[in-house]
Design a protein around this motif. Sequence first.
Motif, short mmCIF file in Angstrom:
data_model
loop_
_atom_site.label_atom_id
_atom_site.label_comp_id
_atom_site.label_asym_id
_atom_site.label_seq_id
_atom_site.Cartn_x
_atom_site.Cartn_y
_atom_site.Cartn_z
N GLU A 48 -5.16 13.39 9.81
CA GLU A 48 -5.93 12.17 9.50
C GLU A 48 -5.68 11.73 8.06
OE1 GLU A 48 -7.85 11.43 12.51
OE2 GLU A 48 -6.57 13.13 13.02
N LEU A 49 -5.71 12.67 7.15
CA LEU A 49 -5.39 12.37 5.75
C LEU A 49 -4.06 13.06 5.48
CD1 LEU A 49 -6.20 11.43 2.85
CD2 LEU A 49 -7.17 13.72 2.53
N ILE A 50 -3.00 12.26 5.43
CA ILE A 50 -1.67 12.85 5.36
C ILE A 50 -1.20 12.85 3.91
CG2 ILE A 50 0.70 12.69 6.24
CD1 ILE A 50 -0.80 10.93 8.56
N ILE A 51 -0.96 14.06 3.41
CA ILE A 51 -0.55 14.24 2.02
C ILE A 51 0.86 14.83 2.04
CG2 ILE A 51 -1.09 15.42 -0.16
CD1 ILE A 51 -4.03 15.53 0.80
N ILE A 82 -0.27 10.44 -1.22
CA ILE A 82 -0.75 9.91 0.07
C ILE A 82 0.42 9.30 0.85
CG2 ILE A 82 -1.43 7.62 -0.84
CD1 ILE A 82 -3.92 9.20 1.31
N TYR A 83 0.35 9.46 2.17
CA TYR A 83 1.46 9.22 3.12
C TYR A 83 2.27 7.94 2.91
CZ TYR A 83 3.55 9.09 7.85
OH TYR A 83 4.39 9.05 8.91
N HIS A 84 1.63 6.77 3.03
CA HIS A 84 2.43 5.53 2.98
C HIS A 84 2.72 5.08 1.55
CE1 HIS A 84 0.62 5.31 7.05
NE2 HIS A 84 1.81 4.86 7.37
N LEU A 85 1.73 5.15 0.69
CA LEU A 85 1.93 4.64 -0.68
C LEU A 85 2.80 5.58 -1.51
CD1 LEU A 85 -1.59 3.22 -1.70
CD2 LEU A 85 0.26 2.09 -0.48
N ASP A 86 2.84 6.85 -1.14
CA ASP A 86 3.51 7.89 -1.94
C ASP A 86 3.02 7.89 -3.39
OD1 ASP A 86 5.12 10.02 -2.57
OD2 ASP A 86 6.94 8.81 -2.86
N VAL A 87 1.71 7.80 -3.54
CA VAL A 87 1.08 7.81 -4.87
C VAL A 87 0.13 9.00 -4.92
CG1 VAL A 87 -0.59 6.55 -6.34
CG2 VAL A 87 1.27 5.30 -5.19
N ARG A 88 0.11 9.68 -6.09
CA ARG A 88 -0.84 10.79 -6.28
C ARG A 88 -2.11 10.26 -6.95
NH1 ARG A 88 3.59 15.11 -8.00
NH2 ARG A 88 3.44 14.21 -10.06
N PRO A 89 -3.23 10.96 -6.78
CA PRO A 89 -4.50 10.43 -7.32
C PRO A 89 -4.39 10.04 -8.80
CG PRO A 89 -4.96 12.30 -5.91
CD PRO A 89 -3.45 12.19 -5.99
N ASP A 133 -4.91 -2.48 6.18
CA ASP A 133 -5.63 -1.30 6.68
C ASP A 133 -5.10 -0.04 6.02
OD1 ASP A 133 -7.46 0.01 8.64
OD2 ASP A 133 -5.58 0.86 9.35
N ILE A 134 -3.78 0.05 5.93
CA ILE A 134 -3.14 1.21 5.31
C ILE A 134 -3.43 1.24 3.81
CG2 ILE A 134 -0.86 2.11 4.64
CD1 ILE A 134 0.09 1.32 7.50
N VAL A 135 -3.20 0.13 3.15
CA VAL A 135 -3.28 0.14 1.68
C VAL A 135 -4.72 0.39 1.21
CG1 VAL A 135 -3.00 -1.26 -0.41
CG2 VAL A 135 -1.22 -1.27 1.36
N VAL A 136 -5.69 -0.31 1.78
CA VAL A 136 -7.07 -0.15 1.28
C VAL A 136 -7.60 1.25 1.60
CG1 VAL A 136 -9.45 -1.00 1.42
CG2 VAL A 136 -7.55 -2.62 1.26
N ASN A 137 -7.32 1.75 2.81
CA ASN A 137 -7.77 3.12 3.12
C ASN A 137 -7.10 4.15 2.21
OD1 ASN A 137 -9.73 3.45 5.40
ND2 ASN A 137 -8.31 2.02 6.36
N GLU A 138 -5.82 3.96 1.90
CA GLU A 138 -5.14 4.95 1.06
C GLU A 138 -5.57 4.83 -0.41
OE1 GLU A 138 -0.95 5.51 1.91
OE2 GLU A 138 -1.37 5.91 4.04
N LEU A 139 -5.82 3.59 -0.87
CA LEU A 139 -6.34 3.45 -2.25
C LEU A 139 -7.68 4.16 -2.36
CD1 LEU A 139 -5.61 -0.34 -3.04
CD2 LEU A 139 -4.38 1.66 -3.93
N ILE A 182 -11.49 10.88 -2.12
CA ILE A 182 -11.35 12.13 -1.35
C ILE A 182 -10.66 13.16 -2.23
CG2 ILE A 182 -10.33 13.21 0.70
CD1 ILE A 182 -10.62 10.51 2.12
N ASP A 183 -11.22 14.34 -2.26
CA ASP A 183 -10.62 15.44 -3.02
C ASP A 183 -9.45 15.99 -2.18
OD1 ASP A 183 -9.99 18.01 -3.93
OD2 ASP A 183 -11.96 18.22 -4.86
N PHE A 184 -8.22 15.85 -2.70
CA PHE A 184 -7.04 16.24 -1.92
C PHE A 184 -6.94 17.76 -1.74
CE2 PHE A 184 -3.91 12.41 -2.07
CZ PHE A 184 -4.92 11.57 -1.65
N GLU A 185 -7.57 18.53 -2.64
CA GLU A 185 -7.54 20.00 -2.51
C GLU A 185 -8.42 20.44 -1.35
OE1 GLU A 185 -6.20 22.69 -4.37
OE2 GLU A 185 -4.83 21.10 -5.02
N SER A 186 -9.71 20.02 -1.40
CA SER A 186 -10.67 20.48 -0.37
C SER A 186 -10.66 19.59 0.87
CB SER A 186 -12.08 20.50 -0.95
OG SER A 186 -12.47 19.18 -1.29
N ARG A 187 -9.99 18.42 0.78
CA ARG A 187 -9.97 17.43 1.88
C ARG A 187 -11.37 17.01 2.27
NH1 ARG A 187 -5.66 16.52 4.82
NH2 ARG A 187 -3.73 17.45 4.11
#
Length: 306
Positions: free
Chosen positions: A23-26, A32-39, A99-105, A111-116
């Motif tokens: 669901e949250l693809i890192i 993050i999956y589509h943007l390929d951007v880190r927090p 839908d992709i961009v706003v959810n991924e931003l 969302i904490d990418f470590e603990s998901r």
Amino acid sequence: TKRITSSHINTLNIIMAKIAESELIINSRGAIYHLDVRPEELADTVITVGDPDRVKEVSKHFDHIEHKRQHREFVTHTGTINSKRLSVVSTGIGPDNVDIVVNELDALVNIDFESRTVKPDLTRLNIIRLGTSGALQEDIPVDSIVVSTHGLGIDNLLNYYKHDNNDEEMQIIQQFVAHTQLNSNFSHPYISSAGSAVLKHFVAGFYHGITITCPGFYGPQGRVLRLGLTNPDLIDRLTEFTFGQHRITNFEMETSAIYGLGRLLGHQCLSLSTIVANRIKKEFSKDGNAAVENMIEKALKIIASF
Ligand code: R1P
Ligand code: URA
């Protein structure tokens, strides 16, 4: 003492639940999956543009660029202007991309990418679209800039998410459906307003009005090349529609999706459009690039100061 309701429990479950890898693809660089951007590569003020080539037209005004990323149509540059940190991200065309961009931003900040898990303290982004659009009123000339007070979506995206409307919004939708005859053969329209904390900075020097977001550029915007339309009077119906002092100024393909999802996620969103076509006067801009550059310069001056 406050009663704990099932909706509180639902919210708590969402906050505490670990979000699955599907669901949250890192990716392997922690992005993050589509943007390929880190927090850490994203600023809290985000400019979105449709055209990937427009990203560099915005970031050329930055004093310093920290990060440049690109994956598919999603180009991201993060940097500073006068020490204000900004990101500019291309969405490509259409609500499905939004839908992709706003959810991924949102995932990048909330969302904490470590603990998901969803972070307990949420970050509110400013999301400002700098796009192009077609005017639906004779008095809105090509090359002018429209600020969308509302995004009214005939594109269906928000119908997939639980959402509420206030009384005024419900009345606008009811009257809009009756007036345009966008009945049950079409998806149910939805409406969201601009983020007032950002909108208040964009008053003088802009046209304001309701922006219609369409699921296409040709048929859904009443353009006929070789195919007939099921609702050939749509443009006229949109131009005539009023609700109190509100009228429809323009249409394009992202605003309602940004406003709708942005509001549900608690962000402040605004959409600015350079008018490249006037569909009533049947005119197209002679130099759309110069008009877009004018919008970018005007918007950046304002954004850098708040
Ligand atoms: C169609 O030509 C595209 O232009 C408009 C529409 O919303 C659609 O994305 O915006 P952008 O110039 O920002 O892409
Ligand atoms: N973008 C649109 O979606 N429509 C127009 O007419 C111009 C730009």
